[in-house]
Design an enzyme around this catalytic site. Structure first.
Site: not given
Ligand code: MOS
Length: 702
Positions: A234, A461, A594-595, A601, A666-667, A669
């Site tokens: 994270f 992950g 990849n749904p 995620q 991208g998803v 964040e």
């Molecule tokens: Mo994310 S906070 O850029 O690992």
């Protein structure tokens, strides 16, 4: 497509940093300061040295002097200098490493660490954020301009606010939060002459090599970093923290491999955290719900030795249409260790304040919160004055509202019930920038019709192992089983940081480029239309490097993912307990490769948002900077029982040709953004109580 590494993970065969035990390995345990500021008056390791099994005791008095050459990775604070480990008697924060004990076993090292005698010459420290005067951060300029402009202004925000028909000014606070991945940080360091191998928990093997090379004054080429699996991060593994340096130092002095693995408690003193933020938002609007003014100010804690700042106020400059906008960002230097990026850094915190204030404005105007946002939907990025490369906010509101059943909401607070539970429905907008960085990958087709693809990427992950295999197989036109993708090693082609939601966009595009080139090459050389045929005919491997990098698109477009989050909460009116019952997130995030893993995620991010809204709070003792709840008994995080039984994730179809070759935004964040305000907005709807300080623990609702 299911995870290619799923079986390895559930059968325990996926190997994490601490599991790469080396022959002859010793164990390092860190001794940490018990004051927040001052000097070490005396430190005596004699008793520790005499303890059973002890190999070495390192303090600032006997540790080798390190080079600490200049090094800035893209995730390091641009201003200031990393903590120099065991180089002098200075103590800058509670929990700072002041000694390393190396012993034959972990138990012996732990025992000996308790025998190191330390006295301090303490000085008054700054550990109470409510008593710090926030200061102007040093101006940070890049080729693109100021990266985090401390002040921005358009129009006449103060004048427009004063003249607005409806206005509000409110303050919001989010305490410090820690990343708390399942896997604790760990490093095994092994020297072989002047060459070094590190098995490390990292989101960026190339940077770990570069940073340790700078610290020790050796060439980065002499360092190999191996990190095939990361058990969550994270953001805590984006840069290299003192324990990595200590493992390397320990291995050098002990002349054998050394493993340093942090305890859960140590995770609160040495690997960063989401900084405590204090924000104020003022909104002005006309009676028909058009925003006239947004004034958003905020500050956040940082250390005394590095200026960490995040994009706290960025979204307020473009998320909603408004002619008069002022943002003001400050930092609060304290005797704490440097905070760092934590999932949706900046946006998760800033959007909490903005989207809470928007909900308050909707209540003040008597306008439905979705309708209020639709009335303020911008046509362009009004801050950058650029068109959006794509923006599906309207579609996200519509799709999520429909799935959620929003039209059945009765707007009055406390008007919906389920037995004795108060029911509340709330929503918020989400956004996160599209990031795309230079990346490389190698594709290798083999005569037997299989392929190997590699890049030094990480997978903390989200499923990089899987999604890259998928991109490669698709591009080759080969079945998944015939493609083997490998990541997590500095011997592989360079990849950018596994953060900022950019891995799919960047590494994915590089993998696509490499596979395309190898395929075209093979077909041309083999003189066939079928890849398997061509490879049989060629009879030897065909290799190609793929290399991608951003062009000038960021000068032509404003590029972000957008989304909408809807939440149903139930609040126990007698106990003040809040449960998230249903969540719907709709996202316009470009192409979804990849749904299955992407949905996973998003669900992870949404559950992280429940933690932010209702539970997470690293308590900082204002007297000394200690974190009394540095453990999983008292730092609450959501578990399965806290996850809503219903979680819906909707991806809007978006074809964005501008962002990167894959069309991915991208998803990772964005899934966390908007969740906390959607929950507190729902809590207001359930109870009539507006909570502006996270987390919303039961005491705040009683
Ligand atoms: Mo994310 S906070 O850029 O690992």
């Amino acid at each position: 497509m299911s995870r290619v590494d799923g079986r390895q993970k559930v059968t325990g065969r996926a190997t994490y940093a601490a599991e790469f035990d080396q022959p002859g390995q010793a164990h390092g345990v860190i001794v940490r300061s018990t004051v927040a500021n001052g000097r070490i008056a005396s430190i005596d390791g004699a008793a520790a040295e005499r303890a059973p099994g002890v190999v070495a005791v390192l303090t600032h008095r006997n540790a080798p002097r390190l080079a600490y050459r200049a090094h800035k990775g893209v995730v390091d604070p641009e201003v200031g200098e990393r903590l120099h480990v065991l180089q002098d008697d200075r103590v800058n924060h509670q929990g700072q490493p002041i000694a390393l004990v190396v012993a034959e076993t972990l138990e012996q090292a732990n025992h000996a660490a308790t025998l190191v005698r330390v006295t301090y010459a303490p000085e008054t420290g700054t550990t109470d954020i409510t008593r710090v005067e926030p200061v102007l951060p040093t101006l940070q300029k890049t080729d693109q301009g100021e990266t985090r402009p401390p002040d921005t202004r358009r129009g006449d925000p103060e004048g427009a606010l004063a003249a607005a028909e409806v206005k509000l000014t409110e303050s919001y606070a989010i305490p410090r939060e820690n990343h708390n991945p399942i896997e604790m940080h760990a490093t095994i360091a092994a020297w072989d002459g002047d060459r070094l191998t590190l098995w490390d928990k990292t989101q960026w093997v190339n940077n770990t090599a570069a940073e340790i090379a700078a610290v020790f004054g050796i060439p980065a080429e002499n360092i190999r970093v191996v990190s095939p699996f990361v058990g969550g991060a994270f953001g805590s593994s984006l840069r290299t923290w003192p324990h990595v340096t200590l493992a390397v130092l320990g291995a050098r002095v002990a002349r054998r491999p050394v493993k340093v693995m942090l305890s859960r408690r140590e995770m609160y003193y040495g690997v960063g955290y989401r900084p405590h933020t204090v924000q104020r938002v003022a909104l002005g609007a006309s009676r028909d719900g058009r925003l006239a003014a947004i004034l958003h100010e905020g500050y956040q804690e940082t250390s005394t030795y590095e200026e960490f700042s995040e994009a706290l106020l960025n979204a307020s400059r473009f998320l909603h249409s408004c002619p008069n906008v002022y943002t003001r960002h400050r930092i609060a230097p304290m005797n704490v260790h440097t905070p760092t990026y934590m999932r949706a850094p900046g946006e998760a915190s800033g959007v909490f304040a903005l989207e809470s204030a928007m909900d308050e404005l909707a209540v003040a105007l008597g306008i439905d919160p979705v309708e209020l946002r639709l009335r303020n939907e911008p046509e362009i990025d009004e801050f950058k004055k650029l068109p959006f490369s794509s923006r599906s906010t309207r579609e996200c509101y519509r799709a999520a509202a429909e799935r959620f059943g929003w039209s059945r909401r009765s707007p009055e607070p406390r008007s919906m019930r389920d037995g004795r539970w108060l029911i509340g429905w709330g929503m918020a907008t989400a956004t996160y920038p599209m990031n795309y960085a230079p990346a490389t990958a190698m594709a290798r087709l083999l005569p037997d019709g299989t392929a190997e693809v590699t890049s030094a990427a990480s997978d903390m992950g989200p499923g990089t192992w899987t999604s890259m295999t998928q991109v490669a197989a698709e591009t080759f036109g080969l079945p998944i089983e015939r493609v083997k993708f490998t990541l997590g090693d500095t011997r592989l082609p360079k990849a950018p940081v596994h953060g900022g939601s950019m891995t799919m966009a960047s590494v994915g595009s590089a993998v696509q480029a490499a596979c395309r080139k190898a395929r075209e090459d093979a077909l041309a050389r083999g003189g066939a239309n079928d890849l398997a045929d061509a490879m049989r005919r060629i009879g030897q491997p065909v290799e190609a490097m793929g290399e991608v990098k951003p062009g000038d698109e960021s000068q032509r477009f404003s590029m972000h993912s957008f989304g909408a989050v809807f939440v149903e909460v139930a609040v126990d009116p007698d106990l003040g307990e809040t449960r998230a019952r249903r969540m719907v997130g709709a996202y316009g995030a470009g192409r979804i490769v990849n749904p299955k893993t992407t949905r996973s995620q998003c669900i992870g991010g949404m559950i992280g948002g429940i933690g932010m809204a209702l539970m997470e709070h690293a308590v900082v003792d204002a007297r000394n900077g200690r974190v009394p709840n540095a453990n999983f008994a008292e730092y609450a995080v959501p578990v399965h029982a806290d996850a809503p039984p219903v979680m819906d994730v909707i991806f809007l179809e978006e074809h964005d040709p501008h962002v990167n070759p894959l069309g991915v935004k991208g998803v990772g964040e964005i899934a966390m953004v908007g969740v906390a305000p959607a929950i507190t907005n729902a809590i207001f709807h359930a109870t009539g109580k507006r909570i502006r300080e996270l987390p919303v623990t039961p005491d705040k609702l009683l």
